[in-house]
Scaffold this active site. Structure first.
Site, PDB file in Angstrom:
ATOM      1  N   HIS A  71       0.833  -1.210   0.000  1.00 41.84           N
ATOM      2  CA  HIS A  71       0.000   0.000   0.000  1.00 41.84           C
ATOM      3  C   HIS A  71       0.862   1.253   0.000  1.00 41.84           C
ATOM      4  O   HIS A  71       0.424   2.326  -0.415  1.00 41.84           O
ATOM      5  CB  HIS A  71      -0.965   0.004   1.196  1.00 41.84           C
ATOM      6  CG  HIS A  71      -0.329   0.335   2.511  1.00 41.84           C
ATOM      7  ND1 HIS A  71       0.441  -0.569   3.203  1.00 41.84           N
ATOM      8  CD2 HIS A  71      -0.356   1.469   3.260  1.00 41.84           C
ATOM      9  CE1 HIS A  71       0.865  -0.007   4.328  1.00 41.84           C
ATOM     10  NE2 HIS A  71       0.400   1.225   4.385  1.00 41.84           N
ATOM     11  N   LYS A  76       9.541  -2.258   4.181  1.00 40.06           N
ATOM     12  CA  LYS A  76      10.596  -2.048   5.193  1.00 40.06           C
ATOM     13  C   LYS A  76      10.520  -3.118   6.258  1.00 40.06           C
ATOM     14  O   LYS A  76       9.445  -3.446   6.749  1.00 40.06           O
ATOM     15  CB  LYS A  76      10.403  -0.671   5.849  1.00 40.06           C
ATOM     16  CG  LYS A  76      11.550  -0.263   6.749  1.00 40.06           C
ATOM     17  CD  LYS A  76      12.650   0.354   5.939  1.00 40.06           C
ATOM     18  CE  LYS A  76      13.877   0.670   6.757  1.00 40.06           C
ATOM     19  NZ  LYS A  76      14.667  -0.505   7.112  1.00 40.06           N
ATOM     20  N   LYS A 112       9.848  -8.373   5.992  1.00 39.55           N
ATOM     21  CA  LYS A 112      10.757  -9.020   6.951  1.00 39.55           C
ATOM     22  C   LYS A 112      11.587 -10.053   6.220  1.00 39.55           C
ATOM     23  O   LYS A 112      11.150 -10.625   5.211  1.00 39.55           O
ATOM     24  CB  LYS A 112       9.975  -9.708   8.075  1.00 39.55           C
ATOM     25  CG  LYS A 112      10.758  -9.806   9.381  1.00 39.55           C
ATOM     26  CD  LYS A 112      10.896  -8.443  10.037  1.00 39.55           C
ATOM     27  CE  LYS A 112      11.612  -8.526  11.377  1.00 39.55           C
ATOM     28  NZ  LYS A 112      11.632  -7.224  12.055  1.00 39.55           N
TER      29      LYS A 112
END
Length: 476
Positions: A71, A76, A112
């Site tokens: 989105h 990150k 991740k």
């Protein structure tokens, strides 16, 4: 039932725990089911196996990178090195990153990574080989880049590994002007930002401190306002736990117990964190620290009398079998997922205030965002305004001294005259972010009459993600 069998019986899919919390929040929202399912789902899961020559043998390494949400871009999230790394864990941590970033207004999607190795038994040379090969695999599939996906340190990794990732990226993509922004958590000499190392622990401190300023919440658990004199227990003395303990100690809180894998130490009068760390470095363990009592079962330390309990190590350490024995009035989730959904319900009925992980440990990604911006701007924080601020402050002090006909003491003058350093600006930005995030969650909890801060935090995150999708024109 033995503890071993008990833990097996209670084993949760980490990702399912997050989904349960998400579903609780969804009840407060008038959003189509399909849209909610899109937000819950992981957009991309990259599972890889690659060979690395270690000694005279070739070993096949298992690794992951998960992008939970697109989105906002880039995605990150940290990279962890642990023999316990698995797909469920990495997916869950990526999801938590999405919600975490939304809550603190950091414009990233969650991601991740993980490599299934034990860094404690692998030489630095071989860890470097694995890190560089992992990075090259990410580059092949377009899973890393300043505007695509930006890794960071996590459990088992640090500045060293991030510098290897940056160097590998630059060697494969030479001449990319924003290459420094492909990864955060780097050494300061390689574009890192001052204050990143302690950021998560400091964010934990700011978040709990803000709750302790709230008269209504403190009255509900029978505590006075403020941190001074509060009895604190911290589980985990890694990067997050150590820095959190240090900041609480400096603020006047009493660290009555510290817990690690091998056990815990307790002193009702308080433990000096710096001295405990020196003892740990000297002996390899926190146990047998002078003037403290050893507790062999580290989980028992969670059940001691205290005002604030901070689990800063592993997930699911507070569960349905020990939740009733928890005596803390406030639990600050410095770790990811330390409280199971069943324990959450039990503690809620007891009136325990839980500050959720998806808000409380967002300090790391907040300061990573500052580093990313610094790398894209190619200017060190404070470089342009420091001298201007010092000159303005000098003129202001001269006016004050002339008007008052009194000289300001030299030491006080030095403090006032000093312009903002990079670490001052970073900590100021982190403090403001954590304070604003807390009040948005608290205000939403009160306005919608939500049962706890965790559910309110999820509601806040989902609303912000939906808003982003609508602005992109993705959803009708």
């Amino acid at each position: 039932m033995s503890k071993k069998n008990q833990s097996k019986a209670d084993a949760h899919s980490f990702f399912s725990c997050i989904e349960k919390n998400f579903d609780k929040a969804a009840r407060y929202l008038s959003i189509k089911k399909g849209l909610l399912e899109q937000i819950k789902s992981c957009n991309a899961v990259y599972r890889m196996h690659f060979p690395v020559k270690i000694g005279k043998e070739i070993q096949v390494i298992e690794a992951y990178r998960v992008q939970h949400s697109h989105h906002k871009l880039p995605c990150k999230g940290g990279i962890r090195y642990s023999i316990k790394v698995n797909q469920d864990e990495v997916m869950t941590l990526a999801a938590l990153m999405t919600y975490k970033c939304a809550i603190v207004d950091v414009p990233f999607g969650g991601a991740k990574g993980g490599i299934k190795i034990d860094p404690q038994i692998i030489s630095a040379e071989n860890i470097e080989k694995i890190t560089r090969r992992y990075t090259s695999e990410l580059i092949k599939k377009n899973f890393i880049g300043p505007g695509i996906d930006v890794p960071a340190p996590d459990y088992g990794t640090g500045e060293r590994e991030m510098s290897w990732i940056f160097d590998t990226f630059l060697s494969i993509r030479p001449g990319e002007v924003d290459a420094l922004a492909c990864v955060t958590g780097k050494p300061v000499s390689q574009g890192g930002v001052r204050g990143r190392k302690e950021a998560t622990g400091l964010g934990v401190f700011y978040g709990i401190r803000e709750l302790c300023k709230m008269k209504e919440e403190m009255l509900s658990v029978g505590l006075d306002i403020g941190l001074n004199g509060k009895k604190v227990i911290i589980q985990g003395l890694g990067n997050v736990g150590y820095h959190a303990a240090t900041f609480f100690h400096e603020a006047g809180a009493i660290i009555v117990a510290l817990a690690e894998r091998e056990g815990a130490i307790y002193n009702k009068k308080g433990l000096n964190v710096s001295n405990v760390i020196l003892h740990l470095k000297k002996t390899g363990s926190i146990l047998n620290f002078p003037e403290s009592k050893n507790i062999e079962d580290t989980e028992k330390a969670l059940e001691l009398e205290c005002d604030i309990l901070i689990p800063a190590a592993l997930e699911n350490v507070i569960h349905k079998h020990n939740a009733n024995r928890i005596k803390a009035k406030i639990i600050g989730e410095a770790a990811n997922g330390p409280v199971t959904p069943e324990a959450d319900d039990i503690l809620g009925k007891k009136g325990v205030l839980i500050i959720p992980d998806i808000y409380l440990n967002a300090g790391g990604v907040t300061v990573s965002y500052f580093e990313w911006l610094k790398n894209l701007s190619h200017v060190r924080y404070g470089r342009m305004e420091k001298r201007f601020s010092e000159n303005m402050n000098t003129e202001l002090l001269q006016v004050i001294e002339t008007s008052c006909r009194k000289k300001i003491p030299i030491e006080e003058k030095k403090m006032i005259l000093r312009g903002p350093r990079e670490i001052d600006l970073v900590r100021s930005g982190l403090e403001d972010t954590m304070i604003n995030g807390f009040h948005k969650i608290r205000d939403l909890k009160k306005s919608l009459k939500i049962e706890n801060l965790r559910t309110a935090a999820f509601v806040l995150a989902i609303n912000k993600i939906i808003d982003s999708y609508e602005k992109l024109g993705i959803f009708p």
